[in-house]
Scaffold this motif. Structure first.
Motif, PDB file in Angstrom:
ATOM      1  N   ASP A  17       6.709 -18.748   4.406  1.00 46.11           N
ATOM      2  CA  ASP A  17       6.389 -18.611   2.985  1.00 46.11           C
ATOM      3  C   ASP A  17       5.761 -19.903   2.448  1.00 46.11           C
ATOM      4  O   ASP A  17       6.155 -20.406   1.416  1.00 46.11           O
ATOM      5  CB  ASP A  17       7.681 -18.272   2.217  1.00 46.11           C
ATOM      6  CG  ASP A  17       7.381 -17.762   0.824  1.00 46.11           C
ATOM      7  OD1 ASP A  17       6.238 -17.343   0.569  1.00 46.11           O
ATOM      8  OD2 ASP A  17       8.299 -17.803  -0.025  1.00 46.11           O
ATOM      9  N   GLU A  19       2.032 -20.670   2.671  1.00 48.72           N
ATOM     10  CA  GLU A  19       0.692 -20.501   2.076  1.00 48.72           C
ATOM     11  C   GLU A  19       0.675 -19.323   1.113  1.00 48.72           C
ATOM     12  O   GLU A  19       1.364 -18.327   1.331  1.00 48.72           O
ATOM     13  CB  GLU A  19      -0.341 -20.297   3.197  1.00 48.72           C
ATOM     14  CG  GLU A  19      -0.383 -21.490   4.131  1.00 48.72           C
ATOM     15  CD  GLU A  19      -1.602 -21.500   5.054  1.00 48.72           C
ATOM     16  OE1 GLU A  19      -2.538 -20.722   4.832  1.00 48.72           O
ATOM     17  OE2 GLU A  19      -1.575 -22.307   5.992  1.00 48.72           O
ATOM     18  N   LEU A  21      -0.509 -16.080  -0.507  1.00 50.75           N
ATOM     19  CA  LEU A  21      -1.141 -14.897   0.074  1.00 50.75           C
ATOM     20  C   LEU A  21      -1.086 -13.782  -0.962  1.00 50.75           C
ATOM     21  O   LEU A  21      -0.003 -13.455  -1.450  1.00 50.75           O
ATOM     22  CB  LEU A  21      -0.349 -14.498   1.332  1.00 50.75           C
ATOM     23  CG  LEU A  21      -1.064 -13.715   2.411  1.00 50.75           C
ATOM     24  CD1 LEU A  21      -2.231 -14.496   2.986  1.00 50.75           C
ATOM     25  CD2 LEU A  21      -0.086 -13.354   3.524  1.00 50.75           C
ATOM     26  N   ILE A  23      -0.821 -10.425  -1.322  1.00 53.65           N
ATOM     27  CA  ILE A  23      -0.499  -9.291  -0.443  1.00 53.65           C
ATOM     28  C   ILE A  23      -1.149  -7.994  -0.934  1.00 53.65           C
ATOM     29  O   ILE A  23      -1.661  -7.215  -0.133  1.00 53.65           O
ATOM     30  CB  ILE A  23       1.035  -9.135  -0.313  1.00 53.65           C
ATOM     31  CG1 ILE A  23       1.599 -10.368   0.417  1.00 53.65           C
ATOM     32  CG2 ILE A  23       1.402  -7.881   0.462  1.00 53.65           C
ATOM     33  CD1 ILE A  23       3.099 -10.423   0.507  1.00 53.65           C
ATOM     34  N   ASP A  24      -1.150  -7.793  -2.248  1.00 56.46           N
ATOM     35  CA  ASP A  24      -1.753  -6.554  -2.775  1.00 56.46           C
ATOM     36  C   ASP A  24      -3.234  -6.489  -2.433  1.00 56.46           C
ATOM     37  O   ASP A  24      -3.762  -5.446  -2.069  1.00 56.46           O
ATOM     38  CB  ASP A  24      -1.550  -6.470  -4.298  1.00 56.46           C
ATOM     39  CG  ASP A  24      -0.100  -6.152  -4.639  1.00 56.46           C
ATOM     40  OD1 ASP A  24       0.570  -5.514  -3.801  1.00 56.46           O
ATOM     41  OD2 ASP A  24       0.360  -6.564  -5.714  1.00 56.46           O
ATOM     42  N   MET A  26      -4.668  -8.038   0.056  1.00 59.51           N
ATOM     43  CA  MET A  26      -4.800  -7.827   1.502  1.00 59.51           C
ATOM     44  C   MET A  26      -4.557  -6.373   1.880  1.00 59.51           C
ATOM     45  O   MET A  26      -5.241  -5.807   2.714  1.00 59.51           O
ATOM     46  CB  MET A  26      -3.826  -8.725   2.269  1.00 59.51           C
ATOM     47  CG  MET A  26      -4.385 -10.111   2.500  1.00 59.51           C
ATOM     48  SD  MET A  26      -3.335 -11.090   3.574  1.00 59.51           S
ATOM     49  CE  MET A  26      -3.735 -10.453   5.198  1.00 59.51           C
ATOM     50  N   TRP A  27      -3.569  -5.772   1.228  1.00 63.62           N
ATOM     51  CA  TRP A  27      -3.292  -4.353   1.497  1.00 63.62           C
ATOM     52  C   TRP A  27      -4.486  -3.500   1.047  1.00 63.62           C
ATOM     53  O   TRP A  27      -4.869  -2.535   1.703  1.00 63.62           O
ATOM     54  CB  TRP A  27      -1.997  -3.925   0.803  1.00 63.62           C
ATOM     55  CG  TRP A  27      -1.713  -2.444   0.852  1.00 63.62           C
ATOM     56  CD1 TRP A  27      -1.601  -1.605  -0.197  1.00 63.62           C
ATOM     57  CD2 TRP A  27      -1.494  -1.638   2.022  1.00 63.62           C
ATOM     58  NE1 TRP A  27      -1.339  -0.329   0.239  1.00 63.62           N
ATOM     59  CE2 TRP A  27      -1.271  -0.315   1.590  1.00 63.62           C
ATOM     60  CE3 TRP A  27      -1.499  -1.904   3.397  1.00 63.62           C
ATOM     61  CZ2 TRP A  27      -1.038   0.746   2.480  1.00 63.62           C
ATOM     62  CZ3 TRP A  27      -1.260  -0.845   4.280  1.00 63.62           C
ATOM     63  CH2 TRP A  27      -1.030   0.452   3.819  1.00 63.62           C
ATOM     64  N   ASP A  29      -7.592  -4.499   0.949  1.00 62.80           N
ATOM     65  CA  ASP A  29      -8.624  -4.713   1.970  1.00 62.80           C
ATOM     66  C   ASP A  29      -8.323  -3.907   3.233  1.00 62.80           C
ATOM     67  O   ASP A  29      -9.223  -3.364   3.857  1.00 62.80           O
ATOM     68  CB  ASP A  29      -8.704  -6.204   2.347  1.00 62.80           C
ATOM     69  CG  ASP A  29      -9.288  -7.039   1.221  1.00 62.80           C
ATOM     70  OD1 ASP A  29      -9.882  -6.441   0.296  1.00 62.80           O
ATOM     71  OD2 ASP A  29      -9.142  -8.272   1.253  1.00 62.80           O
ATOM     72  N   PHE A  30      -7.044  -3.890   3.570  1.00 60.94           N
ATOM     73  CA  PHE A  30      -6.633  -3.162   4.774  1.00 60.94           C
ATOM     74  C   PHE A  30      -7.007  -1.688   4.634  1.00 60.94           C
ATOM     75  O   PHE A  30      -7.573  -1.085   5.545  1.00 60.94           O
ATOM     76  CB  PHE A  30      -5.122  -3.311   4.974  1.00 60.94           C
ATOM     77  CG  PHE A  30      -4.602  -2.649   6.216  1.00 60.94           C
ATOM     78  CD1 PHE A  30      -4.681  -3.294   7.440  1.00 60.94           C
ATOM     79  CD2 PHE A  30      -4.032  -1.387   6.167  1.00 60.94           C
ATOM     80  CE1 PHE A  30      -4.203  -2.689   8.593  1.00 60.94           C
ATOM     81  CE2 PHE A  30      -3.554  -0.776   7.314  1.00 60.94           C
ATOM     82  CZ  PHE A  30      -3.634  -1.433   8.520  1.00 60.94           C
ATOM     83  N   ASN A  31      -6.712  -1.128   3.471  1.00 60.00           N
ATOM     84  CA  ASN A  31      -7.060   0.273   3.220  1.00 60.00           C
ATOM     85  C   ASN A  31      -8.564   0.474   3.241  1.00 60.00           C
ATOM     86  O   ASN A  31      -9.074   1.464   3.751  1.00 60.00           O
ATOM     87  CB  ASN A  31      -6.511   0.719   1.866  1.00 60.00           C
ATOM     88  CG  ASN A  31      -5.088   1.205   1.991  1.00 60.00           C
ATOM     89  OD1 ASN A  31      -4.713   1.759   3.010  1.00 60.00           O
ATOM     90  ND2 ASN A  31      -4.295   0.983   0.967  1.00 60.00           N
ATOM     91  N   GLN A  33     -10.778  -1.347   4.841  1.00 54.43           N
ATOM     92  CA  GLN A  33     -11.275  -1.461   6.219  1.00 54.43           C
ATOM     93  C   GLN A  33     -11.026  -0.194   7.015  1.00 54.43           C
ATOM     94  O   GLN A  33     -11.747   0.101   7.956  1.00 54.43           O
ATOM     95  CB  GLN A  33     -10.583  -2.629   6.934  1.00 54.43           C
ATOM     96  CG  GLN A  33     -11.144  -3.980   6.529  1.00 54.43           C
ATOM     97  CD  GLN A  33     -10.238  -5.125   6.951  1.00 54.43           C
ATOM     98  OE1 GLN A  33      -9.333  -4.945   7.754  1.00 54.43           O
ATOM     99  NE2 GLN A  33     -10.478  -6.297   6.404  1.00 54.43           N
ATOM    100  N   ASN A  34      -9.980   0.501   6.618  1.00 60.13           N
ATOM    101  CA  ASN A  34      -9.648   1.739   7.332  1.00 60.13           C
ATOM    102  C   ASN A  34     -10.117   2.962   6.550  1.00 60.13           C
ATOM    103  O   ASN A  34      -9.577   4.037   6.691  1.00 60.13           O
ATOM    104  CB  ASN A  34      -8.147   1.818   7.574  1.00 60.13           C
ATOM    105  CG  ASN A  34      -7.703   0.738   8.518  1.00 60.13           C
ATOM    106  OD1 ASN A  34      -7.900   0.839   9.720  1.00 60.13           O
ATOM    107  ND2 ASN A  34      -7.154  -0.337   7.970  1.00 60.13           N
TER     108      ASN A  34
END
Lengths: 179, 181
Positions: A17, A19, A21, A23-24, A26-27, A29-31, A33-34
């Motif tokens: 814990d 750096e 980040l 998270i929302d 990144m999530w 972006d994850f969605n 990317q997929n």
């Protein structure tokens, strides 16, 4: 004086814990990317949701032909297990016949709101299972879920016909008594 | 090994439930990112690799047998993804290290009483790739030297000397930071 190894080990969790980040983000972006997989899935859900309204209510009443989703399921089941595909076709035919009968009997949603609601739920469960089938075609439990949903739908339709018949008979009996 | 909560999340994720996948992602992404960034150093690369990790996690979730915790399973995937990245880039070259070059000063523990873990985190990132990787796997992720030797295709003694070297460099960096303050 400290023992560096021991110190780091005892403070290990703090190292997850450090750096910042988002998270929302990144999530998101994850969605993104997929997207092909997800979009297809949600696009499918949207199209299917519209279908459910028409299928679950209208087709039962207006004797619509076998649904496209049934054909898709049949195609996949045929590839996976022809025996299950055959069982599925039998159930689809039964449901179609029941739908036709319900149409002929003039049963309306207002008469059995709970049963119609259950049909909608079953259709949405079927769509969910179908979506899983897209991703996990080798999962036998999903095929069983699909068939179970068909059986449940057939049972609900059967109950609807039975209850309608019962009501009709009661009405006929009451009117015959009055005569 | 699997908590009820995780079992539920796994089951839902396997049936394509995006919310459950999001819960798993949110629960572990931060720890996995920190492992990745310590291994590959650049934050943007670490973020990309972390995303790759979770693509793999959701693709292979049906293979998770519960022999370890879900977190430990994801951590192993993270480490593999990072090591593969370092190998692909030709960065992960670990030389056999002559133990005799290590200075005796390594064994002294004249460290200050308390260290900010952010400083440790940054100092680890600044280590050479070989000793950084071994130190990360051994000290932070709990791997044994024989396991590290197998993963990195090096000898056990190289793993041990790389670790000692990493630890020595880390101490020197921390001392220089704190003594300069």
């Amino acid at each position: 004086m400290i023992d560096l190894e021991k110190y780091i080990r005892s403070h290990r969790s703090e190292l997850d814990d450090i750096e910042d980040l988002n998270i929302d983000e990144m999530w998101g972006d994850f969605n993104e990317q997929n997207r092909p997989k997800s979009k297809r899935k949600y696009g499918f859900y949207l199209a299917a949701a519209i279908g459910i309204i028409l299928i679950g209510v209208v087709s039962v009443l207006s004797q619509r032909p076998v649904l496209n989703q049934d054909e898709i399921i049949h195609e996949k089941l045929t590839q996976a297990d022809p025996r299950l595909a055959e069982e599925q076709m039998g159930l689809v035919k039964m449901i179609s016949d029941q739908g036709a009968l319900i149409g002929q009997m003039g049963i309306e949603e207002a008469a059995f709101p709970e049963l119609f609601q259950e049909l909608k739920v079953l259709d949405s469960l079927q769509l969910e299972a179908m979506s899983d089938l897209e991703n996990y075609q080798d999962r036998k439990n999903l095929w069983k879920t699909l068939l179970r949903n068909y059986k449940s739908k057939a049972r609900v339709l059967e109950l609807m016909i039975y209850e309608f018949d019962k009501k009709e008979n009661e009405l006929n009996y009451e009117s015959s008594k009055q005569i | 090994m699997i908590s009820k909560e995780n079992q539920l999340l796994i089951n839902k994720s396997l049936s394509g439930n995006r919310l459950a996948q999001g819960d798993i992602y949110r629960k572990y992404v931060k720890a996995m990112y920190h492992i990745a960034v310590r291994m590959v150093v650049q934050p943007s690369v670490a973020k990309d690799l972390t995303q790759d990790v979770f693509v793999k996690v959701f693709e292979e979730l049906d293979r998770f047998r519960g022999e370890s915790t879900l977190g430990a399973w994801i951590k192993r995937i993270t480490i593999n993804v990072c090591l593969n990245h370092l190998r692909r880039k030709g960065i992960l070259q670990i030389d056999e290290w002559d133990d005799s070059v290590l200075q005796v000063a390594d064994e002294s523990n004249d460290m200050i009483e308390e260290i900010d873990m952010k400083v440790v985190h940054d100092a680890i990132k600044s280590l050479p790739v070989g000793s950084r990787t071994v130190l990360t796997l051994y000290l932070l992720e709990g791997y044994r030297h024989n396991e590290i030797a197998e993963i990195l295709e090096i000898s056990v003694s190289t793993s041990k000397t790389q670790y000692r070297r990493g630890k020595q460099l880390l101490k020197e960096k921390l001392k220089s930071i704190y003594h300069n303050d």
